[in-house]
Design an enzyme around this catalytic site. Structure first.
Site, mmCIF file in Angstrom:
data_model
loop_
_atom_site.group_PDB
_atom_site.id
_atom_site.type_symbol
_atom_site.label_atom_id
_atom_site.label_comp_id
_atom_site.label_asym_id
_atom_site.label_seq_id
_atom_site.Cartn_x
_atom_site.Cartn_y
_atom_site.Cartn_z
ATOM 1 N N GLU A 149 -48.454 -7.047 -22.369
ATOM 2 C CA GLU A 149 -48.298 -6.451 -23.705
ATOM 3 C C GLU A 149 -47.207 -5.381 -23.717
ATOM 4 O OE1 GLU A 149 -49.590 -7.964 -26.078
ATOM 5 O OE2 GLU A 149 -51.455 -8.875 -25.394
ATOM 6 N N ALA A 150 -46.064 -5.709 -23.130
ATOM 7 C CA ALA A 150 -44.961 -4.754 -22.995
ATOM 8 C C ALA A 150 -44.447 -4.250 -24.334
ATOM 9 C CB ALA A 150 -43.818 -5.373 -22.197
ATOM 10 N N PHE B 248 -50.795 -16.519 -28.904
ATOM 11 C CA PHE B 248 -51.428 -17.799 -28.574
ATOM 12 C C PHE B 248 -50.468 -18.784 -27.904
ATOM 13 C CE2 PHE B 248 -53.185 -16.172 -32.635
ATOM 14 C CZ PHE B 248 -54.349 -15.633 -32.122
ATOM 15 N N CYS C 157 -47.923 -24.729 -33.923
ATOM 16 C CA CYS C 157 -48.097 -24.314 -35.317
ATOM 17 C C CYS C 157 -49.421 -24.870 -35.842
ATOM 18 C CB CYS C 157 -46.929 -24.815 -36.156
ATOM 19 S SG CYS C 157 -47.050 -24.364 -37.902
ATOM 20 N N THR D 38 -49.835 -14.350 -21.467
ATOM 21 C CA THR D 38 -50.721 -13.681 -20.509
ATOM 22 C C THR D 38 -51.231 -14.676 -19.475
ATOM 23 O OG1 THR D 38 -51.329 -12.011 -22.143
ATOM 24 C CG2 THR D 38 -52.818 -12.295 -20.269
#
Length: 190
Positions: free
Chosen positions: A91-92, A21, A147, A25
């Site tokens: 998403e490596a 989050f 947070c 991406t």
């Protein structure tokens, strides 16, 4: 493997990392869309196991999307990244350690490589090939979430569901972004 032949073109590796989050991406898609706008030849890859939003698109949590090719292993990227100027990889952290050599090979052949992934797992430990990718990259961008408990910058992906497997795809029903302090508090209570 054929790459665009241009003696003046130099490749490099960019890594975008952070917690869930945090906009990794989203930033990857932004950079790739700019490359497309500049009429550069772009290919985007993601691990086949990531089917949360789409089989053939990289999709951010904000539903921003770009067409991609799902692959089973990092080496498949070299087979499919033919005649390109820019390669995006999402998403490596889910790829095998071979992703580091793949990114280096592409960059050595004049390709701009943009990689996004979680730098740490749900326990707070370095995740998969990400530390090696960050060490080899020319550019590293660390992005942060907020947070959900205190509002400070978050750099941890806290798992809120049961299960101890390292790879567990999920969304807001499975993970929450936490700052260092709240992550340590949550770990004491888990």
């Amino acid at each position: 493997m054929m790459f665009l032949e241009n003696a003046s073109r130099r490749g490099w590796v960019e890594v975008i990392c952070g917690s869930m989050f945090s906009g990794k991406t989203e930033e990857l898609i932004r950079r790739l869309k700019r490359a497309n706008f500049a009429n550069q030849k772009v290919e985007i890859f993601k691990p086949r196991i990531d089917m949360r939003y789409s089989l053939e698109e990289v999709v951010s949590h904000d539903s921003n999307a770009i067409q991609s090719t799902p692959v089973d292993t990092a080496r498949n990227i070299l087979l499919l990244a033919d005649d390109v100027e820019v390669v995006g990889i999402d998403e490596a952290q889910f790829f095998d350690e071979g992703i580091v050599d793949v990114c280096n090979t592409l960059a050595d052949n004049g390709v701009r490589v943009i990689v996004a992934g979680l730098d740490t797992d749900y326990t707070g430990k370095p995740f998969g090939p990400m530390p090696a990718l960050m060490a080899k990259a020319e550019y590293v961008t660390k992005v942060h979430a907020i947070c959900v408990r205190c509002g400070n910058l978050a750099n941890h992906s806290h798992r809120i569901t049961s299960g101890e497997e390292l790879v567990m795809l999920g969304e807001k029903d499975s993970y929450e972004p936490l700052c260092r302090h709240c992550f340590q508090e949550a770990a004491e209570h888990d």
